[in-house]
Design a protein around this motif. Structure first.
Motif, PDB file in Angstrom:
ATOM      1  N   VAL A 174       0.823  -1.205   0.000  1.00 33.14           N
ATOM      2  CA  VAL A 174       0.000   0.000   0.000  1.00 33.14           C
ATOM      3  C   VAL A 174       0.859   1.257   0.000  1.00 33.14           C
ATOM      4  CG1 VAL A 174      -0.252   0.030   2.534  1.00 33.14           C
ATOM      5  CG2 VAL A 174      -1.902   1.232   1.103  1.00 33.14           C
ATOM      6  N   ILE A 175       2.007   1.220   0.665  1.00 34.34           N
ATOM      7  CA  ILE A 175       2.846   2.417   0.720  1.00 34.34           C
ATOM      8  C   ILE A 175       3.487   2.684  -0.640  1.00 34.34           C
ATOM      9  CG2 ILE A 175       4.796   3.525   1.866  1.00 34.34           C
ATOM     10  CD1 ILE A 175       2.169   3.095   3.548  1.00 34.34           C
ATOM     11  N   GLN A 176       3.937   1.632  -1.308  1.00 37.09           N
ATOM     12  CA  GLN A 176       4.440   1.818  -2.678  1.00 37.09           C
ATOM     13  C   GLN A 176       3.351   2.411  -3.570  1.00 37.09           C
ATOM     14  OE1 GLN A 176       7.546   1.373  -3.882  1.00 37.09           O
ATOM     15  NE2 GLN A 176       8.235   0.895  -1.811  1.00 37.09           N
ATOM     16  N   ALA A 177       2.142   1.861  -3.453  1.00 34.87           N
ATOM     17  CA  ALA A 177       1.035   2.355  -4.277  1.00 34.87           C
ATOM     18  C   ALA A 177       0.709   3.803  -3.947  1.00 34.87           C
ATOM     19  CB  ALA A 177      -0.196   1.472  -4.078  1.00 34.87           C
ATOM     20  N   MET A 178       0.732   4.161  -2.661  1.00 37.56           N
ATOM     21  CA  MET A 178       0.356   5.518  -2.273  1.00 37.56           C
ATOM     22  C   MET A 178       1.443   6.537  -2.599  1.00 37.56           C
ATOM     23  SD  MET A 178      -2.699   5.349  -1.418  1.00 37.56           S
ATOM     24  CE  MET A 178      -2.929   7.021  -0.790  1.00 37.56           C
ATOM     25  N   ILE A 179       2.710   6.141  -2.549  1.00 35.57           N
ATOM     26  CA  ILE A 179       3.762   7.054  -3.001  1.00 35.57           C
ATOM     27  C   ILE A 179       3.517   7.421  -4.461  1.00 35.57           C
ATOM     28  CG2 ILE A 179       6.224   7.280  -3.532  1.00 35.57           C
ATOM     29  CD1 ILE A 179       6.784   5.489  -1.072  1.00 35.57           C
ATOM     30  N   HIS A 180       3.283   6.411  -5.277  1.00 38.36           N
ATOM     31  CA  HIS A 180       3.021   6.671  -6.696  1.00 38.36           C
ATOM     32  C   HIS A 180       1.749   7.488  -6.877  1.00 38.36           C
ATOM     33  CE1 HIS A 180       6.065   3.554  -7.253  1.00 38.36           C
ATOM     34  NE2 HIS A 180       6.083   3.828  -8.539  1.00 38.36           N
ATOM     35  N   VAL A 198       2.078  11.291  -5.684  1.00 43.81           N
ATOM     36  CA  VAL A 198       2.862  12.053  -6.673  1.00 43.81           C
ATOM     37  C   VAL A 198       2.046  12.271  -7.939  1.00 43.81           C
ATOM     38  CG1 VAL A 198       4.863  11.915  -8.222  1.00 43.81           C
ATOM     39  CG2 VAL A 198       5.113  11.342  -5.792  1.00 43.81           C
ATOM     40  N   ALA A 199       1.453  11.200  -8.457  1.00 43.97           N
ATOM     41  CA  ALA A 199       0.691  11.282  -9.701  1.00 43.97           C
ATOM     42  C   ALA A 199      -0.506  12.218  -9.567  1.00 43.97           C
ATOM     43  CB  ALA A 199       0.234   9.886 -10.119  1.00 43.97           C
ATOM     44  N   HIS A 200      -1.135  12.216  -8.399  1.00 44.79           N
ATOM     45  CA  HIS A 200      -2.323  13.050  -8.196  1.00 44.79           C
ATOM     46  C   HIS A 200      -1.984  14.536  -8.304  1.00 44.79           C
ATOM     47  CE1 HIS A 200      -6.300  14.123  -6.833  1.00 44.79           C
ATOM     48  NE2 HIS A 200      -5.793  14.811  -5.808  1.00 44.79           N
ATOM     49  N   GLN A 201      -0.834  14.928  -7.748  1.00 48.79           N
ATOM     50  CA  GLN A 201      -0.434  16.336  -7.858  1.00 48.79           C
ATOM     51  C   GLN A 201      -0.178  16.726  -9.314  1.00 48.79           C
ATOM     52  OE1 GLN A 201      -0.535  18.630  -5.473  1.00 48.79           O
ATOM     53  NE2 GLN A 201      -1.254  17.070  -4.038  1.00 48.79           N
ATOM     54  N   LEU A 202       0.457  15.841 -10.066  1.00 54.75           N
ATOM     55  CA  LEU A 202       0.692  16.113 -11.488  1.00 54.75           C
ATOM     56  C   LEU A 202      -0.624  16.128 -12.257  1.00 54.75           C
ATOM     57  CD1 LEU A 202       3.849  13.864 -11.999  1.00 54.75           C
ATOM     58  CD2 LEU A 202       3.795  16.365 -11.923  1.00 54.75           C
TER      59      LEU A 202
END
Length: 288
Positions: free
Chosen positions: A148-154, A157-161
């Protein structure tokens, strides 16, 4: 070989067999590639969680320089990625690429300004994961081991972009995490703080899903769309809100399927293997 090479080339080069499935090469910058995106994400992780994902030994007296070097490298790579994303989008519309490297660099700088917010949200996700799993021994274990942490890091980041309007790149970043973890989160989804997914495999969170604070999902949960209104040509109408709204403090257990633009009220509990297509009031339990 039944067909001669020249015959095969003649067949394969027919426009109707590849258009629009071949890049025309109008833009010399090409398209975003996974090698650059992987390097970008590794730098993000090294900046946000020093010592966990970086190869360098972290020393207190050189930590500032460590951050500066990694930030500069990350910005350079992100500027290239954003520019290629815009070129990809312009080429789709058969326009000349209007976004210069300078404009992409400006967007990269603005993204860097969101890193403190991204880190704050991720720390809340790590804390929720650690507190929510009696098997976790430390925050470090959660950072290194929990999908879940790997998924949430991605995703963070992606959400801000995505919110900045960068084409294609946010989706590529979350699909990288999807491949790594089996957790499929669209970058357009809105997810609050203290979010966690136990186990994680098979979770789907759709583009227009809205999730509040302190929400916990289990493996196999789908927050998806129920049906699509069609246009005059019978094609699904894009861009409409079609996924669930999940309130604060909700728990959704394994393999629950929640479909459509419905509301799951605060403090609700959705049991495992349930099928939900109606609003659920606050504090209600939905069980088989």
């Amino acid at each position: 070989m039944k067909n001669k090479p020249d015959d095969l080339i003649s067949i394969l080069e027919q426009k109707e067999t590849f258009y629009p499935f071949m890049r025309s090469g109008k833009c010399r910058f090409g398209v975003p590639n996974t090698a650059e995106l992987n390097e970008f994400m590794e730098l993000i992780k090294a900046i946000l969680f020093p010592g966990y994902f970086s190869r360098q030994t972290i020393e207190a007296d050189t930590f500032g320089n460590y951050l500066k070097v990694n930030l500069l490298n990350m910005q350079t790579i992100l500027t290239s990625i954003i520019h290629k994303g815009y070129c990809f989008d312009c080429e789709n519309d058969e326009k000349s690429c209007a976004h210069t490297v300078t404009e992409s660099a400006g967007m990269s700088e603005r993204f860097i300004e969101t890193l403190p917010l991204i880190k704050e949200l991720l720390i809340s996700d790590i804390e929720a994961t650690f507190l929510g799993d009696p098997a976790s021994k430390s925050h470090g274990e959660v950072i290194l081991c929990y999908p879940v942490i790997q998924a949430m890091i991605h995703y963070r980041v992606a959400h801000q972009l995505y919110k900045s309007g960068v084409p294609i790149v946010p989706r590529m970043i979350t699909e990288m995490a999807h491949s790594l973890t089996g957790i499929d989160i669209h970058p357009g989804a809105e997810i609050g703080k203290n979010f966690t997914i136990d186990h994680g495999t098979g979770v789907v969170i759709g583009e227009t899903c809205v999730i509040g604070n302190n929400v916990k999902l289990y493996q196999g949960v789908t927050l998806g769309a129920k049906s699509f209104p069609l246009d005059d040509n019978g094609n699904p109408i894009k861009g409409i809100a079609r996924h669930p709204i999940v309130g604060n403090n909700v728990i959704i257990y394994a393999n629950a399927t929640i479909l459509g633009r419905i509301r799951i009220g605060e403090n609700a509990v959705i049991g495992g293997n349930t099928w939900v297509t109606r609003d659920v009031p606050a504090n209600e339990k939905v069980l088989l």
